[in-house]
Scaffold this motif. Structure first.
Motif, PDB file in Angstrom:
ATOM      1  N   THR A  97       0.700  -1.223   0.011  1.00  0.00           N
ATOM      2  CA  THR A  97       0.174   0.222  -0.157  1.00  0.00           C
ATOM      3  C   THR A  97       0.848   1.349  -0.048  1.00  0.00           C
ATOM      4  OG1 THR A  97      -1.733  -1.097   1.102  1.00  0.00           O
ATOM      5  CG2 THR A  97      -1.902   1.120   1.266  1.00  0.00           C
ATOM      6  N   GLY A  98       1.768   1.200   0.928  1.00  0.00           N
ATOM      7  CA  GLY A  98       2.772   2.418   0.765  1.00  0.00           C
ATOM      8  C   GLY A  98       3.697   2.661  -0.552  1.00  0.00           C
ATOM      9  N   LEU A  99       3.877   1.507  -1.099  1.00  0.00           N
ATOM     10  CA  LEU A  99       4.501   1.764  -2.497  1.00  0.00           C
ATOM     11  C   LEU A  99       3.746   2.256  -3.663  1.00  0.00           C
ATOM     12  CD1 LEU A  99       6.505  -1.705  -2.442  1.00  0.00           C
ATOM     13  CD2 LEU A  99       7.366   0.746  -2.362  1.00  0.00           C
ATOM     14  N   ALA A 100       2.410   1.786  -3.530  1.00  0.00           N
ATOM     15  CA  ALA A 100       1.359   2.122  -4.511  1.00  0.00           C
ATOM     16  C   ALA A 100       0.995   3.683  -4.251  1.00  0.00           C
ATOM     17  CB  ALA A 100       0.232   1.330  -4.383  1.00  0.00           C
ATOM     18  N   LYS A 101       0.908   4.029  -3.003  1.00  0.00           N
ATOM     19  CA  LYS A 101       0.576   5.560  -2.793  1.00  0.00           C
ATOM     20  C   LYS A 101       1.299   6.484  -3.155  1.00  0.00           C
ATOM     21  CE  LYS A 101      -3.332   4.533   0.575  1.00  0.00           C
ATOM     22  NZ  LYS A 101      -3.597   4.947   2.099  1.00  0.00           N
ATOM     23  N   SER A 102       2.726   6.106  -2.811  1.00  0.00           N
ATOM     24  CA  SER A 102       4.009   6.951  -2.864  1.00  0.00           C
ATOM     25  C   SER A 102       4.726   7.005  -3.957  1.00  0.00           C
ATOM     26  CB  SER A 102       4.859   6.757  -1.802  1.00  0.00           C
ATOM     27  OG  SER A 102       5.334   5.831  -1.560  1.00  0.00           O
ATOM     28  N   HIS A 103       4.310   6.205  -5.243  1.00  0.00           N
ATOM     29  CA  HIS A 103       5.100   6.155  -6.467  1.00  0.00           C
ATOM     30  C   HIS A 103       4.217   6.122  -7.660  1.00  0.00           C
ATOM     31  CE1 HIS A 103       8.067   4.766  -3.495  1.00  0.00           C
ATOM     32  NE2 HIS A 103       8.847   5.355  -3.911  1.00  0.00           N
ATOM     33  N   GLY A 104       4.713   6.532  -8.715  1.00  0.00           N
ATOM     34  CA  GLY A 104       4.054   6.696  -9.868  1.00  0.00           C
ATOM     35  C   GLY A 104       4.229   5.588 -10.839  1.00  0.00           C
ATOM     36  N   LEU A 105       5.312   4.901 -10.764  1.00  0.00           N
ATOM     37  CA  LEU A 105       5.776   3.908 -11.506  1.00  0.00           C
ATOM     38  C   LEU A 105       6.793   2.756 -10.416  1.00  0.00           C
ATOM     39  CD1 LEU A 105       6.539   2.356 -14.286  1.00  0.00           C
ATOM     40  CD2 LEU A 105       8.574   3.696 -14.335  1.00  0.00           C
ATOM     41  N   ILE A 106       6.403   1.674 -10.358  1.00  0.00           N
ATOM     42  CA  ILE A 106       6.875   0.522  -9.608  1.00  0.00           C
ATOM     43  C   ILE A 106       7.484  -0.610 -10.395  1.00  0.00           C
ATOM     44  CG2 ILE A 106       6.568  -0.896  -7.365  1.00  0.00           C
ATOM     45  CD1 ILE A 106       4.198   0.600  -6.837  1.00  0.00           C
ATOM     46  N   GLY A 107       8.760  -0.787 -10.294  1.00  0.00           N
ATOM     47  CA  GLY A 107       9.401  -1.872 -11.055  1.00  0.00           C
ATOM     48  C   GLY A 107       9.726  -2.760 -10.269  1.00  0.00           C
ATOM     49  N   ILE A 108       9.518  -4.217 -10.513  1.00  0.00           N
ATOM     50  CA  ILE A 108       9.884  -5.380  -9.646  1.00  0.00           C
ATOM     51  C   ILE A 108      10.296  -6.322 -10.822  1.00  0.00           C
ATOM     52  CG2 ILE A 108       8.209  -4.897  -7.963  1.00  0.00           C
ATOM     53  CD1 ILE A 108       6.452  -7.035  -9.388  1.00  0.00           C
ATOM     54  N   GLU A 109      10.988  -7.318  -9.971  1.00  0.00           N
ATOM     55  CA  GLU A 109      11.627  -8.388 -11.034  1.00  0.00           C
ATOM     56  C   GLU A 109      10.382  -9.464 -11.110  1.00  0.00           C
ATOM     57  OE1 GLU A 109      16.062  -9.112  -9.722  1.00  0.00           O
ATOM     58  OE2 GLU A 109      14.720  -9.431  -8.026  1.00  0.00           O
ATOM     59  N   ASP A 110      10.405 -10.101 -12.556  1.00  0.00           N
ATOM     60  CA  ASP A 110       9.574 -11.070 -12.980  1.00  0.00           C
ATOM     61  C   ASP A 110       9.950 -12.349 -12.518  1.00  0.00           C
ATOM     62  OD1 ASP A 110       7.455 -12.275 -13.964  1.00  0.00           O
ATOM     63  OD2 ASP A 110       8.108 -11.915 -16.351  1.00  0.00           O
ATOM     64  N   LEU A 111       9.833 -12.707 -11.339  1.00  0.00           N
ATOM     65  CA  LEU A 111      10.459 -13.842 -10.802  1.00  0.00           C
ATOM     66  C   LEU A 111       9.402 -15.081 -11.077  1.00  0.00           C
ATOM     67  CD1 LEU A 111      11.582 -12.323  -7.241  1.00  0.00           C
ATOM     68  CD2 LEU A 111      12.776 -12.703  -9.110  1.00  0.00           C
ATOM     69  N   ARG A 112      10.298 -16.091 -11.273  1.00  0.00           N
ATOM     70  CA  ARG A 112       9.503 -17.495 -11.343  1.00  0.00           C
ATOM     71  C   ARG A 112       9.910 -17.919 -10.063  1.00  0.00           C
ATOM     72  NH1 ARG A 112       8.150 -14.825 -15.003  1.00  0.00           N
ATOM     73  NH2 ARG A 112       8.034 -15.354 -17.419  1.00  0.00           N
ATOM     74  N   VAL A 113       8.950 -17.748  -9.193  1.00  0.00           N
ATOM     75  CA  VAL A 113       8.903 -18.258  -7.729  1.00  0.00           C
ATOM     76  C   VAL A 113       9.110 -19.840  -7.611  1.00  0.00           C
ATOM     77  CG1 VAL A 113       8.049 -18.255  -5.337  1.00  0.00           C
ATOM     78  CG2 VAL A 113       8.119 -16.030  -7.106  1.00  0.00           C
ATOM     79  N   LYS A 114       8.132 -20.325  -8.690  1.00  0.00           N
ATOM     80  CA  LYS A 114       7.979 -21.974  -8.531  1.00  0.00           C
ATOM     81  C   LYS A 114       9.099 -22.481  -8.817  1.00  0.00           C
ATOM     82  CE  LYS A 114       4.994 -25.580 -10.334  1.00  0.00           C
ATOM     83  NZ  LYS A 114       3.810 -25.852 -11.170  1.00  0.00           N
ATOM     84  N   ASN A 115       9.999 -21.984  -9.907  1.00  0.00           N
ATOM     85  CA  ASN A 115      11.273 -22.461 -10.298  1.00  0.00           C
ATOM     86  C   ASN A 115      12.382 -22.092  -9.308  1.00  0.00           C
ATOM     87  OD1 ASN A 115       9.986 -23.463 -12.621  1.00  0.00           O
ATOM     88  ND2 ASN A 115      10.671 -21.417 -13.760  1.00  0.00           N
TER      89      ASN A 115
END
Length: 427
Positions: A270-288
Motif C-alpha cells: 500500500t505504501g509503495l502504490a500510494k507514494s510512487h507513480g511507477l513501480i518496477g519489480i523483478e518478473d520472478l519465477r517463484v515456482k522454479n
C-alpha cells in the motif's frame, strides 16, 4: 455487476452454529472431491467435459438420497460446482498459472460459499453486525470496517484462530488517474525483505514469531510426530483427541505467523502504490526458484537441507503475494506496475552498466564494480537497476522478457532527475 473488492471479518458463531458450520465445511470438501472425481472419470472414459449445469441435476438427486448432502444448503452446493468450473477454466487458460484442480484433504481449511442472493446483512451498531445464512440464521461478526458496497457473494471459513466471513463486494470504484509521483524499483530479497531504490535503508519484515513462540511451535511439532507414530502402531492410524488438540495448537501458531506476515505485506504494498507513480519489480519465477533439490534415488541431490531452508526463506517473504497485491493496488492509487526481466540485476552496476559476477563476491551485501569502482549495498544497487529497466520498458508489456538495451543514465544523474522540481505546465 461483479464483485471488485473483498472484505473479511472475524465471525463469532454460537456453539450450535459452530457445530453446524463445521459439518457443512466437511460436507463442502467432500462434495468438491466427489464432483472432481466424477469429471475426471467421464473425461477418462468418454472424453466428455462435465460442467456445473449438468452436475447440479445430480446434486439435486443426491440431496434427496443422502442426508449428509441434504443438510448442506443448496446454494452452497451450487457455488462449489461453479468454483470447480472456474478452477477448470483457469487450468485450460494458457495465460493463467493455475494447475489441474486437486482434491481437498481433511486438514484443508474449512469454507462454505454462498451467493449474494442467499445472505442478508444488517448492522447492529458501530462495531458489530450480523449476516443471515440459510438454515442457520443470523451469524454475528465484528464490523472492523465498512462494507462499502453491494454484497455479491459470501464465504464462511475457519482457520487456526477461529471463524471468519468474507464478502465479495461491488463498490463501483474505477482506477485512479496517474498520480504523477516519482518512480522506484523494488528488490525483494531474503536478507532484506524489500529495498526501494529511492530509500537508503531496507524494509525489514519483523519477526513473525518471537523466541517463546518458536520454542513452543517446535515442541508441538515434536509432540505431533510422536502422537502420529503411536496412532499408526496402536490405533490403526486413527487420530486421538489429544493429537487433534496438538494439531489445533500448531494451527493457531502458524495462523498467527501468517497474519503477521500478511500485515507487513499489505503495509508495504500500500505504501509503495500510494507514494510512487511507477513501480518496477523483478518478473520472478517463484515456482522454479523454490524447487526441491532432493533429486531421485538414481541421482540424489546435494545440499538438500540447505536448499530447503532457502526455499522456506524465499516463500516466507511472499514475492508472489506482493506482486499480486501491487497489481491491483497500483490501479487503485494511480500507479503503474512494471515487471522486468530479472537476469543479472544483482550483478549489474547501476552506474556504468557493467555485468560482472566478480562485482559481488560470494553473494555478499557489498557491491563493488570491477570497472568503475562504484560501491553500494548489493540490494540497493539491484533496485536502482530494476528502476532503470522499468523506465525503459515503460509498462508496455508487464510479462515481457525481451533483452534490455545497454543504455545507462549515471546514478547521480537519476538521483538529480528524481530530486529536481517538476516544470510548471503552461497552457
Amino acid at each position: 455487476m461483479k464483485a471488485d473488492m473483498g472484505r473479511k471479518y472475524r465471525a463469532y458463531p454460537t456453539e450450535d452454529q459452530d457445530r453446524i458450520l463445521t459439518g457443512w465445511g466437511h460436507t463442502a470438501r467432500a462434495l468438491w472431491n466427489v464432483a472432481l472425481e466424477q469429471r475426471v472419470y467421464l473425461w477418462e472414459q468418454r472424453r466428455y467435459g462435465l460442467r456445473a449445469v449438468e452436475q447440479s441435476k445430480c446434486l439435486t438427486s443426491a440431496r434427496h438420497g443422502l442426508d449428509w448432502i441434504g443438510e448442506l444448503p443448496a446454494q452452497a452446493g451450487q457455488q462449489i460446482l461453479r468454483s470447480l468450473d472456474r478452477a477448470y477454466d483457469n487450468f485450460w487458460n494458457p495465460e493463467h498459472p493455475a494447475g489441474f484442480p486437486v482434491r481437498k484433504k481433511r486438514g484443508h481449511r474449512l469454507s462454505i460459499p454462498f451467493p449474494g442472493q442467499a445472505v442478508e446483512f444488517r448492522k447492529l451498531n458501530r462495531k458489530w453486525a450480523e449476516v443471515r445464512l440459510p438454515k442457520i440464521g443470523w451469524l454475528r461478526f465484528r464490523l472492523s470496517r465498512a462494507i462499502g458496497g453491494t454484497i455479491r457473494n459470501a464465504t464462511v471459513s475457519r482457520d487456526g484462530n477461529g471463524w471468519h466471513i468474507s464478502f465479495g463486494v461491488h463498490t463501483g470504484r474505477r482506477p485512479d488517474a496517474p498520480n504523477g509521483k516519482p518512480a522506484c524499483g523494488v528488490d525483494f530479497g531474503v536478507t532484506a525483505s524489500a529495498f526501494v531504490s529511492t530509500e537508503t535503508t531496507p524494509r525489514l519484515m519483523p519477526q513473525t514469531l518471537n523466541a517463546n513462540e518458536k520454542k513452543r511451535l517446535k515442541a508441538l511439532e515434536q509432540r505431533k510426530a510422536r502422537q502420529i507414530t503411536f496412532a499408526k502402531k496402536h490405533n490403526g492410524g486413527k487420530y486421538s483427541h489429544r493429537l487433534r488438540t496438538t494439531i489445533a495448537h500448531i494451527a493457531r501458531l502458524t495462523t498467527r505467523r501468517a497474519n503477521r506476515r500478511q500485515d507487513f505485506t499489505h503495509k508495504l504494498t500500500t505504501g509503495l502504490a500510494k507514494s510512487h507513480g511507477l513501480i518496477g519489480i523483478e518478473d520472478l519465477r517463484v515456482k522454479n526458484m523454490t524447487k526441491s533439490a532432493k533429486g531421485s534415488a538414481e541421482a540424489p541431490g546435494k545440499n538438500v537441507r540447505q536448499k530447503a531452508g532457502l526455499n522456506r526463506s524465499i516463500l516466507g517473504n511472499t514475492p508472489g503475494e506482493r506482486r499480486r497485491q501491487l497489481e491491483y493496488k497500483a490501479r487503485m492509487y494511480g500507479s503503474e506496475l512494471v515487471a522486468v526481466p530479472p537476469f543479472h540485476t544483482s550483478q549489474t552496476c547501476a552506474a556504468c552498466g557493467e555485468v560482472d559476477p566478480e562485482s559481488r563476491k560470494g553473494c555478499g551485501r557489498l557491491f563493488a564494480c570491477t570497472r568503475c569502482g562504484h560501491e553500494d549495498d548489493a540490494d540497493h544497487n539491484a533496485s536502482i537497476e530494476i528502476e532503470a529497466r522499468a523506465r525503459r520498458t515503460g509498462g508496455s508489456d508487464i510479462n515481457s522478457t525481451r533483452s534490455i538495451p545497454r543504455v545507462r543514465v549515471p546514478v547521480t544523474g537519476r538521483r538529480r532527475m528524481r530530486e529536481a522540481p517538476k516544470p510548471a505546465h503552461t497552457g
